[in-house]
Design an enzyme around this catalytic site. Structure first.
Site, PDB file in Angstrom:
ATOM      1  N   SER A  12       0.863  -1.191   0.000  1.00 39.53           N
ATOM      2  CA  SER A  12       0.000   0.000   0.000  1.00 39.53           C
ATOM      3  C   SER A  12       0.892   1.231   0.000  1.00 39.53           C
ATOM      4  O   SER A  12       2.112   1.135   0.135  1.00 39.53           O
ATOM      5  CB  SER A  12      -0.908  -0.020   1.226  1.00 39.53           C
ATOM      6  OG  SER A  12      -0.114  -0.048   2.381  1.00 39.53           O
ATOM      7  N   LEU A  14       1.397   3.419  -2.485  1.00 41.89           N
ATOM      8  CA  LEU A  14       2.118   3.694  -3.735  1.00 41.89           C
ATOM      9  C   LEU A  14       1.601   4.948  -4.440  1.00 41.89           C
ATOM     10  O   LEU A  14       2.081   5.299  -5.510  1.00 41.89           O
ATOM     11  CB  LEU A  14       2.011   2.504  -4.693  1.00 41.89           C
ATOM     12  CG  LEU A  14       2.773   1.247  -4.291  1.00 41.89           C
ATOM     13  CD1 LEU A  14       2.507   0.118  -5.285  1.00 41.89           C
ATOM     14  CD2 LEU A  14       4.274   1.521  -4.209  1.00 41.89           C
ATOM     15  N   ASP A  70      -8.845  10.926  -0.744  1.00 42.71           N
ATOM     16  CA  ASP A  70      -8.668  10.801  -2.196  1.00 42.71           C
ATOM     17  C   ASP A  70      -9.747  11.560  -2.972  1.00 42.71           C
ATOM     18  O   ASP A  70      -9.495  12.035  -4.079  1.00 42.71           O
ATOM     19  CB  ASP A  70      -8.698   9.325  -2.621  1.00 42.71           C
ATOM     20  CG  ASP A  70      -7.329   8.679  -2.436  1.00 42.71           C
ATOM     21  OD1 ASP A  70      -6.320   9.389  -2.605  1.00 42.71           O
ATOM     22  OD2 ASP A  70      -7.270   7.485  -2.111  1.00 42.71           O
ATOM     23  N   LYS A 189       9.877  -8.814 -10.455  1.00 42.21           N
ATOM     24  CA  LYS A 189       9.219 -10.015  -9.901  1.00 42.21           C
ATOM     25  C   LYS A 189       7.982  -9.692  -9.045  1.00 42.21           C
ATOM     26  O   LYS A 189       6.930 -10.335  -9.216  1.00 42.21           O
ATOM     27  CB  LYS A 189      10.241 -10.830  -9.092  1.00 42.21           C
ATOM     28  CG  LYS A 189       9.767 -12.225  -8.720  1.00 42.21           C
ATOM     29  CD  LYS A 189       9.588 -13.151  -9.911  1.00 42.21           C
ATOM     30  CE  LYS A 189      10.872 -13.892 -10.213  1.00 42.21           C
ATOM     31  NZ  LYS A 189      10.804 -14.639 -11.478  1.00 42.21           N
ATOM     32  N   GLN A 192       5.172  -9.209 -11.293  1.00 40.11           N
ATOM     33  CA  GLN A 192       4.692 -10.469 -11.903  1.00 40.11           C
ATOM     34  C   GLN A 192       3.785 -11.222 -10.932  1.00 40.11           C
ATOM     35  O   GLN A 192       2.722 -11.716 -11.303  1.00 40.11           O
ATOM     36  CB  GLN A 192       5.879 -11.352 -12.270  1.00 40.11           C
ATOM     37  CG  GLN A 192       6.782 -10.756 -13.340  1.00 40.11           C
ATOM     38  CD  GLN A 192       8.016 -11.628 -13.567  1.00 40.11           C
ATOM     39  OE1 GLN A 192       7.946 -12.844 -13.511  1.00 40.11           O
ATOM     40  NE2 GLN A 192       9.152 -10.992 -13.814  1.00 40.11           N
ATOM     41  N   GLY A 350      -9.777  20.595  14.585  1.00 42.62           N
ATOM     42  CA  GLY A 350      -9.418  19.535  15.526  1.00 42.62           C
ATOM     43  C   GLY A 350     -10.572  19.248  16.476  1.00 42.62           C
ATOM     44  O   GLY A 350     -11.547  19.990  16.535  1.00 42.62           O
ATOM     45  N   CYS A 377     -11.723  26.546  11.695  1.00 41.14           N
ATOM     46  CA  CYS A 377     -12.630  25.777  12.544  1.00 41.14           C
ATOM     47  C   CYS A 377     -12.167  25.808  14.001  1.00 41.14           C
ATOM     48  O   CYS A 377     -12.387  26.787  14.683  1.00 41.14           O
ATOM     49  CB  CYS A 377     -12.806  24.361  11.993  1.00 41.14           C
ATOM     50  SG  CYS A 377     -14.394  23.661  12.464  1.00 41.14           S
ATOM     51  N   GLN A 381     -12.068  28.898  16.809  1.00 39.68           N
ATOM     52  CA  GLN A 381     -12.598  28.853  18.173  1.00 39.68           C
ATOM     53  C   GLN A 381     -11.526  29.207  19.202  1.00 39.68           C
ATOM     54  O   GLN A 381     -11.799  29.909  20.178  1.00 39.68           O
ATOM     55  CB  GLN A 381     -13.198  27.463  18.445  1.00 39.68           C
ATOM     56  CG  GLN A 381     -14.370  27.165  17.507  1.00 39.68           C
ATOM     57  CD  GLN A 381     -14.904  25.735  17.614  1.00 39.68           C
ATOM     58  OE1 GLN A 381     -14.369  24.916  18.355  1.00 39.68           O
ATOM     59  NE2 GLN A 381     -15.950  25.439  16.862  1.00 39.68           N
ATOM     60  N   ARG A 458     -19.453  21.021  15.571  1.00 44.18           N
ATOM     61  CA  ARG A 458     -20.559  20.851  16.512  1.00 44.18           C
ATOM     62  C   ARG A 458     -20.710  22.070  17.430  1.00 44.18           C
ATOM     63  O   ARG A 458     -21.719  22.244  18.078  1.00 44.18           O
ATOM     64  CB  ARG A 458     -20.254  19.644  17.421  1.00 44.18           C
ATOM     65  CG  ARG A 458     -21.111  18.437  17.161  1.00 44.18           C
ATOM     66  CD  ARG A 458     -20.742  17.317  18.116  1.00 44.18           C
ATOM     67  NE  ARG A 458     -20.176  16.181  17.412  1.00 44.18           N
ATOM     68  CZ  ARG A 458     -20.872  15.376  16.614  1.00 44.18           C
ATOM     69  NH1 ARG A 458     -22.150  15.572  16.429  1.00 44.18           N
ATOM     70  NH2 ARG A 458     -20.283  14.360  16.007  1.00 44.18           N
ATOM     71  N   HIS A 503     -14.208  25.386   6.646  1.00 41.20           N
ATOM     72  CA  HIS A 503     -12.925  24.824   6.192  1.00 41.20           C
ATOM     73  C   HIS A 503     -12.625  25.326   4.776  1.00 41.20           C
ATOM     74  O   HIS A 503     -12.975  24.664   3.797  1.00 41.20           O
ATOM     75  CB  HIS A 503     -13.000  23.297   6.194  1.00 41.20           C
ATOM     76  CG  HIS A 503     -13.018  22.705   7.556  1.00 41.20           C
ATOM     77  ND1 HIS A 503     -11.877  22.280   8.196  1.00 41.20           N
ATOM     78  CD2 HIS A 503     -14.038  22.481   8.417  1.00 41.20           C
ATOM     79  CE1 HIS A 503     -12.197  21.810   9.390  1.00 41.20           C
ATOM     80  NE2 HIS A 503     -13.499  21.920   9.550  1.00 41.20           N
ATOM     81  N   GLU A 505      -9.992  25.274   3.240  1.00 38.31           N
ATOM     82  CA  GLU A 505      -9.019  24.428   2.530  1.00 38.31           C
ATOM     83  C   GLU A 505      -9.691  23.409   1.605  1.00 38.31           C
ATOM     84  O   GLU A 505      -9.092  22.986   0.607  1.00 38.31           O
ATOM     85  CB  GLU A 505      -8.086  23.712   3.524  1.00 38.31           C
ATOM     86  CG  GLU A 505      -8.671  22.553   4.332  1.00 38.31           C
ATOM     87  CD  GLU A 505      -9.449  22.966   5.576  1.00 38.31           C
ATOM     88  OE1 GLU A 505      -9.892  24.133   5.648  1.00 38.31           O
ATOM     89  OE2 GLU A 505      -9.649  22.124   6.469  1.00 38.31           O
TER      90      GLU A 505
HETATM   91  N1  GLN Z   1     -14.250  20.507  17.671  1.00 44.34           N
HETATM   92  C1  GLN Z   1     -14.777  21.710  17.113  1.00 44.34           C
HETATM   93  C2  GLN Z   1     -16.270  21.608  16.823  1.00 44.34           C
HETATM   94  O1  GLN Z   1     -16.793  20.530  16.744  1.00 44.34           O
HETATM   95  C3  GLN Z   1     -14.032  22.088  15.863  1.00 44.34           C
HETATM   96  C4  GLN Z   1     -14.259  21.139  14.732  1.00 44.34           C
HETATM   97  C5  GLN Z   1     -13.251  21.275  13.641  1.00 44.34           C
HETATM   98  O2  GLN Z   1     -12.211  21.913  13.841  1.00 44.34           O
HETATM   99  N2  GLN Z   1     -13.485  20.642  12.510  1.00 44.34           N
HETATM  100  O3  GLN Z   1     -16.925  22.591  16.636  1.00 44.34           O
END
Ligand code: GLN
Length: 533
Positions: A12, A14, A70, A189, A192, A350, A377, A381, A458, A503, A505
């Site tokens: 895996s 690759l 992906d 090999k 193969q 996070g 995110c 906060q 959340r 987000h 990104e």
């Molecule tokens: N833990 C935070 C929330 O749930 C931030 C979520 C995140 O950074 N994606 O609001």
């Protein structure tokens, strides 16, 4: 409809996802309409509940699906928004089969992997193909041939090839060519063996992607072709490269688009190479900045995959290279030393308490030292938490995610989350409208009153504290449609301190970098030149 399935062999890791994406890019820019689908043979329903240490970042689509990273690659390489249907997991397939069985739809039959599970797999693949009506659907199968979990999927694909009209279905196999000894002799090999495992389940590849350190020698190509029955034009050398944006070009130079098109009986235009400028800027940048990325999964940088990509997009367009300094947030609890000398600080998303105090410190350090800051995110906060504690003097301020009995819950659970106990697919997810305030830094960046961005959270800024935060000098320059949800923050007297609850990104694309990342890197470059604001 035409299908190209991509399987993996030998080991895996690759880069099957990048190869699939590059092939998709090559075909799209050769005039075909192409989509891509990922099969993840694990039992989870989706990637949403998985720790980023398992498979890297959880990617979020417009429709709110939490998917394998992906899918992010596909979106970036073919510049198109996909849906949750483009990610099939064993969990999704089995849930459907069992629900059907409970409804009595199998009419008393014994429900079996073949044909009931394989039929459900084929139904899902064809559903995507029929819905999108593209020329070609690429199907990437996660894992490596021989894995027990992927067997039903490979069987379904084998059956599909038989059932679809002649010459409309191709199999590609990604293998590894080790180079050993002082002479770095290429060994075929393992390829193969891997192809003979494929053949033992009835699949003959049409294309081999041979991953190796150096380009494949003429001799190795001939040998692979001889042993695997794949014509030499179908043996494609994918050697190690500095940046993945060169891969479509490498494939093109080996005549891959023409080969695929001819094998599928399609016709194509010539390849329009849109990424030449990106490749040039990435390989010879005109400037460099150091950005600290403060997180708790820094040992596995794939946990922050889309951030890395968003920076590459900025480099590709502007020639300003971003050197990421990976900073484990736990280290910042005791000292800010790891942040000294950087030109910008990014605190990404996070969950959970571990590492959060270090992230608050990172926001504080950026604010106090006027270093460019981008919070995403959770990074948004923690900027609010720092501001409440250290500017407003609410020393016990926190998010109820980390301290349920905090004196000042400046970040609190979204009201609609009360009583939600299931973890899978229950956050505020996917594309939502964000309204931008006039006369703000955000307006100067986006230049429009409304944008759509992807979410996954959340918790949110507690409405009860908005007035106090605003009076103290924090400006909420982006809000949701109802104006109760804070989406973008900036500081009154600063151009280079920004954060978003969404987000940014996830929607960054080559040639169209996310605006917040662009703004952030340009500010980091100014900061490096001594321009402070
Ligand atoms: N833990 C935070 C929330 O749930 C931030 C979520 C995140 O950074 N994606 O609001």
């Amino acid at each position: 409809m035409h299908y190209v399935a991509i399987t993996g062999g030998v080991i895996s890791g690759l880069g099957k996802g990048t190869i699939t994406s590059s092939l998709a890019h090559l075909l799209v820019n050769s005039g075909l309409q192409v989509s891509a689908l990922k099969i993840d043979p694990y039992l989870n329903y989706d990637a949403g509940t998985m720790n980023p240490y398992q498979h890297g970042e959880v990617f979020v689509l417009d429709d709110g699906s939490e998917v394998d990273l992906d899918l992010g690659n596909y979106e970036r390489f073919i510049d198109r928004d996909l849906t949750g249907d483009n990610n099939i997991t064993t969990g999704k397939v089995y849930r459907e089969v069992i629900e059907k069985e409970r409804r009595g739809e199998y009419l008393g039959n014994t429900v079996q992997i073949i044909p009931h599970v394989t039929n459900e797999i084929k139904r899902r693949i064809r559903k995507v193909a029929q819905h999108d009506r593209d020329d070609v659907l690429l199907i990437e199968v996660g894992g490596t041939v021989g894995d027990i979990e992927s067997m039903p999927f490979l069987e379904a694909l084998r059956e599909m090839k038989r059932e679809e009209p002649e010459s409309t279905f191709l199999f590609c196999h990604v293998t590894m060519i080790p180079e050993i000894g002082q002479s770095m002799e290429q060994k075929t090999k393992p390829t193969q063996h891997s192809v003979s495992s494929l053949r033992s389940i009835g699949i003959q590849p049409d294309i081999i992607f041979a991953r190796s350190k150096n380009p494949l020698s003429i001799e190795s190509r001939k040998k692979i072709s001889l042993f695997t029955d794949v014509p030499e034009e179908g043996v494609i050398s994918i050697n190690d490269v500095q940046n993945v944006y060169t891969l479509p070009h490498i494939m093109h130079e080996q005549g891959l688009a023409s080969y695929v098109v001819q094998r599928l009986g399609l016709s194509n235009g010539s390849f329009s190479d849109k990424w030449a400028g990106i490749r040039k800027n990435l390989s010879s940048p005109r400037d460099e900045v150091v950005i600290a990325l403060v997180g708790k999964y820094t040992e596995l940088t794939d946990a922050y995959f889309s951030h890395k990509e968003a920076f590459s997009h900025v480099t590709g367009l502007t020639g300003v290279k971003v050197n990421i300094k990976w900073v484990n947030s736990d280290l910042l609890k005791t000292s800010a030393e790891p942040l000294s000398g950087v030109h910008g600080i990014l605190v990404p998303g996070g969950f959970g308490y571990r590492g959060v105090e270090g992230k608050v410190q990172a926001a504080k350090y950026a604010r106090e030292n006027r270093i460019p800051y981008l919070g995403i995110c959770m990074g948004f906060q923690v900027a609010v938490i720092d501001f409440a504690r250290n500017v407003l003097g609410l020393t016990g301020a926190n998010s109820t995610e980390f301290d349920s009995s905090t004196a000042d819950p400046v970040i609190d659970l979204l009201p609609e989350q009360e009583g939600v106990s299931d973890k899978g697919g229950t956050m505020r997810l996917g594309s939502r409208k964000v309204l931008i305030e006039e006369n703000s830094e955000a307006m100067s960046i986006y230049g429009q009153k409304q944008i759509f961005e992807r979410h996954r959270h959340r918790y949110e800024v507690n409405p009860k504290y908005i007035q106090r935060l605003t009076e103290g000098g924090m400006k909420f320059s982006g809000k949701d449609e109802d104006m109760i949800r804070m989406e973008i923050l900036e500081l009154k007297d600063r151009h280079n301190f920004m954060a978003s609850q969404y987000h940014a990104e996830f929607k960054s694309r080559p040639l169209r970098p996310a605006y917040l990342y662009m703004h952030f890197v340009m500010n980091a470059s100014k900061y490096k030149r001594g321009e402070r604001n």
